[in-house]
Design a protein around this motif. Sequence first.
Motif, PDB file in Angstrom:
ATOM      1  N   ALA A 171      -5.607  -2.702  -0.784  1.00 40.11           N
ATOM      2  CA  ALA A 171      -6.375  -3.758  -1.000  1.00 40.11           C
ATOM      3  C   ALA A 171      -5.300  -4.855  -1.399  1.00 40.11           C
ATOM      4  O   ALA A 171      -5.774  -6.193  -1.195  1.00 40.11           O
ATOM      5  N   TYR A 172      -4.276  -4.380  -2.025  1.00 38.22           N
ATOM      6  CA  TYR A 172      -3.294  -5.472  -2.747  1.00 38.22           C
ATOM      7  C   TYR A 172      -1.956  -5.664  -1.749  1.00 38.22           C
ATOM      8  O   TYR A 172      -0.875  -6.366  -2.417  1.00 38.22           O
ATOM      9  N   ILE A 173      -2.013  -5.094  -0.462  1.00 40.70           N
ATOM     10  CA  ILE A 173      -0.739  -4.986   0.228  1.00 40.70           C
ATOM     11  C   ILE A 173       0.118  -6.400   0.461  1.00 40.70           C
ATOM     12  O   ILE A 173       1.217  -6.482   0.453  1.00 40.70           O
ATOM     13  N   ASP A 174      -0.853  -7.344   0.604  1.00 40.37           N
ATOM     14  CA  ASP A 174      -0.100  -8.541   0.963  1.00 40.37           C
ATOM     15  C   ASP A 174       0.499  -9.060  -0.301  1.00 40.37           C
ATOM     16  O   ASP A 174       1.172 -10.194  -0.219  1.00 40.37           O
ATOM     17  N   PHE A 175       0.520  -8.666  -1.558  1.00 38.53           N
ATOM     18  CA  PHE A 175       1.083  -9.117  -2.587  1.00 38.53           C
ATOM     19  C   PHE A 175       2.310  -8.334  -2.974  1.00 38.53           C
ATOM     20  O   PHE A 175       3.460  -8.377  -3.873  1.00 38.53           O
ATOM     21  N   SER A 176       2.376  -7.359  -1.787  1.00 40.57           N
ATOM     22  CA  SER A 176       3.739  -6.063  -2.134  1.00 40.57           C
ATOM     23  C   SER A 176       4.917  -6.505  -1.435  1.00 40.57           C
ATOM     24  O   SER A 176       4.889  -7.369  -0.291  1.00 40.57           O
TER      25      SER A 176
END
Length: 337
Positions: A171-176
Amino acid sequence: MFELEKLVRPNMRTMKPYSSARDEFEGHEGVFLDANENPFGGLNRYPDPHQKALKETLSAVKQVPPENIFVGNGSDEVIDLALRMFCIPGKDNVVICPPTYGMYEVLANINDVNIIALPLDKNFQPNVNDILASDAKMIFLCSPNNPTGNDLAGIETILEHFKGIVFIDEAYIDFSSKPSFLNQINHYPNLIVSQTLSKAWGRAAVRVGLAYSNSAIISYFNKAKPPYNVSQLNQQEAIKALKDMDVFLDHRQIILEQRRWLIAELSNLKCIETIYPTDANFILVKTTDANAIYHRLIEDNIIVRNRDSVVKNCLRITVGQPSENGKLIASLRKIQP
Ligand SMILES: *Cc1c(COP(=O)(O)O)cnc(C)c1O
């Protein structure tokens, strides 16, 4: 040797899926008297049950063929369907690594699937040996993990050796700063990657969650889903969001800058004891007294997530707009430990 059919629930293997009117006739032009729709109005027709246009758009953005994409009514539907496809109620086990996203446990409970809880260690990393020794149909891994914010290590080893389905919630991969497992879906036959439009794409209201996997697993998702699970309005809004790449990139950059700013500011505050490493759009902090600080912030109309019950004295702070983050820090400055 990996055999998907051995993991799929027997009823899912043999059942015949619902065949909708729009499955039997797929043309766009014509006199449609086949689905008992009302002939009047603008939203009178059923939406595309296969979400073809949305999958084409996703396919272009993500560089994944449409047959490897499943669109759900939010990630929660994706998680629920995965449990129902693989886990026999009252019999099969699923591994969850707390502290993590609460919906894995809730949906396992709704589906009467037994939970094997294998907690993350003190660095919030999974215990790979215990996971591999467990007897489970499926494991939920969340990376970056909610609520801790860190990327999980050892996922390749789990994918390589775990006997069941490995469900990676990105869900948060685009911030990683870490790469997605998206390009591994045809390498590991037991891999499901889920993503969402609710976070970095800024469309939580639209309710679109995605599963990416090999086409055999995607076929089971399609078999198990309600025929019209994603409304036409939601499909349209999702396509609009995905075509607005400039806004996505701009907002992500601001959020990442603000994350750095917040971390710097939080580290000067007496009431903050630890700032855990984050690769997501939120920060988990250990405070002097999470319950007291949570209520003090509410007096200033600032709402953060109190995670004291899952990680002692911790608050989860979502990165907001610059003015909102400024208000948070100003409010926290007034609190003396
Ligand atoms: C927010 C979040 C989601 C997104 O759920 P949707 O139903 O798609 O809005 C999924 N997984 C995790 C871990 C989350 O924190």
